[in-house]
Design a protein around this motif. Structure first.
Motif, mmCIF file in Angstrom:
data_model
loop_
_atom_site.group_PDB
_atom_site.id
_atom_site.type_symbol
_atom_site.label_atom_id
_atom_site.label_comp_id
_atom_site.label_asym_id
_atom_site.label_seq_id
_atom_site.Cartn_x
_atom_site.Cartn_y
_atom_site.Cartn_z
ATOM 1 N N LEU A 199 -89.695 -73.173 10.744
ATOM 2 C CA LEU A 199 -89.224 -74.548 10.555
ATOM 3 C C LEU A 199 -87.736 -74.613 10.268
ATOM 4 O O LEU A 199 -87.106 -75.664 10.442
ATOM 5 N N ARG A 200 -87.147 -73.511 9.838
ATOM 6 C CA ARG A 200 -85.713 -73.484 9.550
ATOM 7 C C ARG A 200 -84.866 -73.532 10.814
ATOM 8 O O ARG A 200 -83.648 -73.708 10.753
ATOM 9 N N LEU A 201 -85.519 -73.398 11.970
ATOM 10 C CA LEU A 201 -84.814 -73.478 13.247
ATOM 11 C C LEU A 201 -84.840 -74.888 13.836
ATOM 12 O O LEU A 201 -84.282 -75.119 14.911
ATOM 13 N N PHE A 202 -85.476 -75.818 13.154
ATOM 14 C CA PHE A 202 -85.584 -77.197 13.631
ATOM 15 C C PHE A 202 -84.213 -77.863 13.621
ATOM 16 O O PHE A 202 -83.508 -77.849 12.611
ATOM 17 N N ASN A 203 -83.819 -78.439 14.762
ATOM 18 C CA ASN A 203 -82.530 -79.106 14.896
ATOM 19 C C ASN A 203 -82.692 -80.568 14.493
ATOM 20 O O ASN A 203 -83.086 -81.414 15.286
ATOM 21 N N THR A 204 -82.380 -80.852 13.222
ATOM 22 C CA THR A 204 -82.629 -82.173 12.658
ATOM 23 C C THR A 204 -81.665 -83.207 13.229
ATOM 24 O O THR A 204 -80.463 -82.969 13.324
ATOM 25 N N ILE A 205 -82.204 -84.352 13.590
ATOM 26 C CA ILE A 205 -81.421 -85.481 14.075
ATOM 27 C C ILE A 205 -81.365 -86.526 12.959
ATOM 28 O O ILE A 205 -82.364 -86.807 12.314
ATOM 29 N N ASN A 206 -80.184 -87.119 12.734
ATOM 30 C CA ASN A 206 -80.055 -88.109 11.665
ATOM 31 C C ASN A 206 -78.927 -89.076 11.998
ATOM 32 O O ASN A 206 -78.138 -88.842 12.928
ATOM 33 N N THR A 207 -78.808 -90.150 11.228
ATOM 34 C CA THR A 207 -77.760 -91.130 11.476
ATOM 35 C C THR A 207 -76.413 -90.647 10.946
ATOM 36 O O THR A 207 -76.352 -89.908 9.960
ATOM 37 N N VAL A 208 -75.329 -91.058 11.599
ATOM 38 C CA VAL A 208 -73.981 -90.775 11.107
ATOM 39 C C VAL A 208 -73.215 -92.076 10.908
ATOM 40 O O VAL A 208 -71.986 -92.069 10.822
ATOM 41 N N SER A 209 -73.924 -93.193 10.824
ATOM 42 C CA SER A 209 -73.254 -94.481 10.605
ATOM 43 C C SER A 209 -73.922 -95.226 9.454
ATOM 44 O O SER A 209 -73.556 -95.042 8.288
ATOM 45 N N PHE A 210 -74.931 -96.054 9.727
ATOM 46 C CA PHE A 210 -75.613 -96.801 8.672
ATOM 47 C C PHE A 210 -77.098 -96.867 8.995
ATOM 48 O O PHE A 210 -77.506 -96.632 10.133
ATOM 49 N N ASP A 211 -77.905 -97.236 7.961
ATOM 50 C CA ASP A 211 -79.361 -97.220 8.058
ATOM 51 C C ASP A 211 -79.846 -95.807 8.403
ATOM 52 O O ASP A 211 -79.054 -94.880 8.556
ATOM 53 N N HIS A 212 -81.128 -95.652 8.509
ATOM 54 C CA HIS A 212 -81.636 -94.346 8.940
ATOM 55 C C HIS A 212 -82.813 -94.545 9.872
ATOM 56 O O HIS A 212 -83.599 -95.490 9.727
ATOM 57 N N PRO A 213 -82.927 -93.656 10.866
ATOM 58 C CA PRO A 213 -83.972 -93.816 11.882
ATOM 59 C C PRO A 213 -85.361 -93.624 11.280
ATOM 60 O O PRO A 213 -85.531 -93.152 10.157
ATOM 61 N N ASP A 214 -86.379 -93.966 12.063
ATOM 62 C CA ASP A 214 -87.754 -93.771 11.634
ATOM 63 C C ASP A 214 -88.055 -92.276 11.493
ATOM 64 O O ASP A 214 -87.435 -91.434 12.160
ATOM 65 N N PRO A 215 -89.029 -91.925 10.654
ATOM 66 C CA PRO A 215 -89.326 -90.498 10.436
ATOM 67 C C PRO A 215 -89.867 -89.781 11.661
ATOM 68 O O PRO A 215 -90.018 -88.560 11.643
ATOM 69 N N SER A 216 -90.161 -90.516 12.728
ATOM 70 C CA SER A 216 -90.603 -89.867 13.963
ATOM 71 C C SER A 216 -89.568 -88.897 14.508
ATOM 72 O O SER A 216 -89.910 -87.993 15.281
ATOM 73 N N ILE A 217 -88.297 -89.045 14.102
ATOM 74 C CA ILE A 217 -87.266 -88.105 14.578
ATOM 75 C C ILE A 217 -87.451 -86.719 13.986
ATOM 76 O O ILE A 217 -86.795 -85.772 14.417
ATOM 77 N N PHE A 218 -88.351 -86.573 13.012
ATOM 78 C CA PHE A 218 -88.592 -85.278 12.401
ATOM 79 C C PHE A 218 -89.880 -84.628 12.924
ATOM 80 O O PHE A 218 -90.403 -83.705 12.311
ATOM 81 N N TRP A 240 -77.985 -83.084 6.221
ATOM 82 C CA TRP A 240 -76.890 -83.914 5.728
ATOM 83 C C TRP A 240 -77.308 -85.373 5.710
ATOM 84 O O TRP A 240 -77.959 -85.858 6.636
ATOM 85 N N MET A 241 -76.925 -86.072 4.660
ATOM 86 C CA MET A 241 -77.096 -87.520 4.571
ATOM 87 C C MET A 241 -75.702 -88.130 4.435
ATOM 88 O O MET A 241 -74.986 -87.843 3.468
ATOM 89 N N VAL A 242 -75.309 -88.940 5.404
ATOM 90 C CA VAL A 242 -73.936 -89.456 5.416
ATOM 91 C C VAL A 242 -73.874 -90.965 5.631
ATOM 92 O O VAL A 242 -72.784 -91.543 5.633
ATOM 93 N N ALA A 243 -74.999 -91.620 5.807
ATOM 94 C CA ALA A 243 -74.987 -93.041 6.154
ATOM 95 C C ALA A 243 -74.310 -93.868 5.062
ATOM 96 O O ALA A 243 -74.568 -93.690 3.874
ATOM 97 N N SER A 244 -73.443 -94.797 5.472
ATOM 98 C CA SER A 244 -72.734 -95.653 4.518
ATOM 99 C C SER A 244 -73.485 -96.965 4.327
ATOM 100 O O SER A 244 -74.215 -97.426 5.202
ATOM 101 N N ASP A 245 -73.308 -97.567 3.124
ATOM 102 C CA ASP A 245 -73.941 -98.838 2.768
ATOM 103 C C ASP A 245 -75.421 -98.839 3.136
ATOM 104 O O ASP A 245 -75.945 -99.765 3.753
ATOM 105 N N THR A 246 -76.115 -97.761 2.764
ATOM 106 C CA THR A 246 -77.498 -97.560 3.173
ATOM 107 C C THR A 246 -78.320 -97.016 2.009
ATOM 108 O O THR A 246 -77.866 -96.140 1.278
ATOM 109 N N PHE A 247 -79.515 -97.533 1.848
ATOM 110 C CA PHE A 247 -80.464 -96.986 0.889
ATOM 111 C C PHE A 247 -81.035 -95.710 1.491
ATOM 112 O O PHE A 247 -81.781 -95.751 2.457
#
Length: 430
Positions: free
Chosen positions: A275-294, A318-325
């Motif tokens: 699992l450490r080889l999983f290439n995680t996809i995440n937001t780099v702007s605001f909000d965060h995508p649905d957990p289906s990306i994992f 990494w978590m970088v989203a701005s103005d986001t819960f």
């Protein structure tokens, strides 16, 4: 005996392996005479007439055919349960468990299996089940296969060696192993004890999710899935062959090791993934995508885009989203979610949700961060943050996870789970 820990790489490809030179049959799968006096045997994971791209089968060239065993008789007691599960035992209440304690008496991998929940139908090959496992000793003089579904094994503590008909695979926390229905194996401890989770998939075999607009390079890479190299045992003695069939455990006498496959080829074989080889996809702007990306693996249903069961992870990232819960928002889902924690801390439940434990939020049962995680998330300054010590996962199903009595009445079920939200304050200002 021949033993090897070499691996093939790739997912869903056609593989071939031999433990003795020339044992692998070329051109004809079942010639009149097989090299070394072996028997040719086909193992099919899908119907013969399934579309070519979905067909799963392997040819095994073995010392003795699999028909050589005694009559099966039931094994009781057993911690396993099968469909139909009793829906009257399952409340809409959110549920959480501490880690399942190790038993006071020694147990091997099969003896330590306990069914927590499930859904669907073994007979109709739909749905899935959730089991917990623990082991304090290795399997000796016995072997196991599952006729009901595929086992997706998620270690949480301890290393295990799976000696299968196809060869040997070792796994540790941070890795997963899938052993498809019908494949025989034996489980050895590589330490003093081991514990973890299992998703038993009754439905369509696990596959990689479609990537869509993500493109070719996200999530799990097919090249990182590892398959075993052929190895065999040629031993004659008194053994037990255990089988999970129609939700129950059975046993038969067998006078030889069933791990006597000298060569094999095909695309139906056990595999492991780090699992450490999983290439995680995440937001780099605001909000965060649905957990289906994992999503690491998915078992599709007949309805496009709706899974029979998904295996999803929440790895270091990494978590970088701005103005986001940043923790998971409060939500109610049509899908039903069982979560487990392999190690570290889960950001939405920093207290009470511990490694080896689990939580269940069934269809439309509201859930989200506890009071302390919420207060931290809305008050902290937002700057790039790396979640380093965490690895959680989710078995997500289109069907409700229906509890077993063992899960509902477990001493390690947290009776005060709902209190984690009682500190949420009314902050409304008109």
């Amino acid at each position: 005996m021949s033993d090897s820990l070499a691996y093939h790489c790739g997912f869903g490809n056609h593989f071939e392996a031999e433990a003795l030179p020339g044992a692998l049959v070329k051109s004809r799968n079942s010639p009149q005479k097989v090299p070394y006096g072996l028997y040719a045997e086909q193992l099919s994971g899908r119907a013969f007439t399934a579309p070519r791209k979905e067909n799963l089968s392997s040819w095994l060239y073995r010392i003795r055919p699999s028909v050589l065993h005694g009559e099966f008789t039931p094994v009781t007691p057993s911690g396993l349960a099968g469909t139909p599960f009793n829906p009257s035992l399952t409340p809409p209440t959110q549920l959480r468990w501490d880690p399942m304690p190790y038993p006071q008496s020694d147990c091997d991998f099969i003896e330590g299996l306990v069914t927590l929940a499930g859904n669907g139908s073994i007979e109709l090959q739909t749905g899935a089940a959730i089991h917990l496992y623990c082991a304090t000793r290795s399997m000796e003089n016995q072997y196991f296969y599952n006729a009901d579904g595929d086992f997706l094994i998620v270690p949480q503590e301890g290393r295990l060696r799976f000696k299968t008909e196809f060869g040997t695979l070792d796994i540790e926390p941070g890795e997963i192993l899938v052993i498809q229905r019908g494949i025989k194996y034996q489980v050895k401890l590589l330490g003093s004890r081991a514990r973890g989770y299992i998703c038993e998939n009754f439905g369509a075999p696990f596959r990689l999710p479609e990537l869509g607009v993500i493109g070719a390079n996200g999530l799990a890479n097919p090249r990182d899935f590892l398959y075993p190299t052929a190895a065999f045992e040629d031993s004659a003695s008194r053994y037990r062959l255990l089988a999970k069939f129609q939700g129950h455990l059975w046993e038969a006498e067998i006078s030889h090791s069933p791990l006597d496959v000298v060569a094999w080829h095909g695309n139906y074989a056990p595999y492991k993934y780090d699992l450490r080889l999983f290439n995680t996809i995440n937001t780099v702007s605001f909000d965060h995508p649905d957990p289906s990306i994992f999503t690491v693996l998915t078992s599709p249903s007949q309805e496009p885009g709706v899974a029979n069961v998904d295996f999803v992870i929440f790895p270091p990232r990494w978590m970088v989203a701005s103005d986001t819960f940043r923790p998971p928002y409060y939500h109610r889902n049509i899908m039903s979610e069982y979560m487990g924690l392999i190690y570290g801390t889960y950001d939405a439940k920093e207290n009470g949700f511990v490694p080896g434990g689990g939580s269940l939020h069934n269809c439309m049962s509201a859930h989200g961060p506890d009071a302390s995680a919420y207060e931290k998330a809305v008050s902290m300054p937002l700057q790039p943050e790396y979640y380093s010590d965490t690895l959680a996962f989710m078995f997500e199903s289109r069907q409700v996870w229906q509890l077993t009595p063992a899960a509902l009445n477990a001493d390690f079920r947290q009776k005060n789970y709902l209190e984690c939200w009682k500190g949420l304050k009314v902050c409304f200002q008109a």
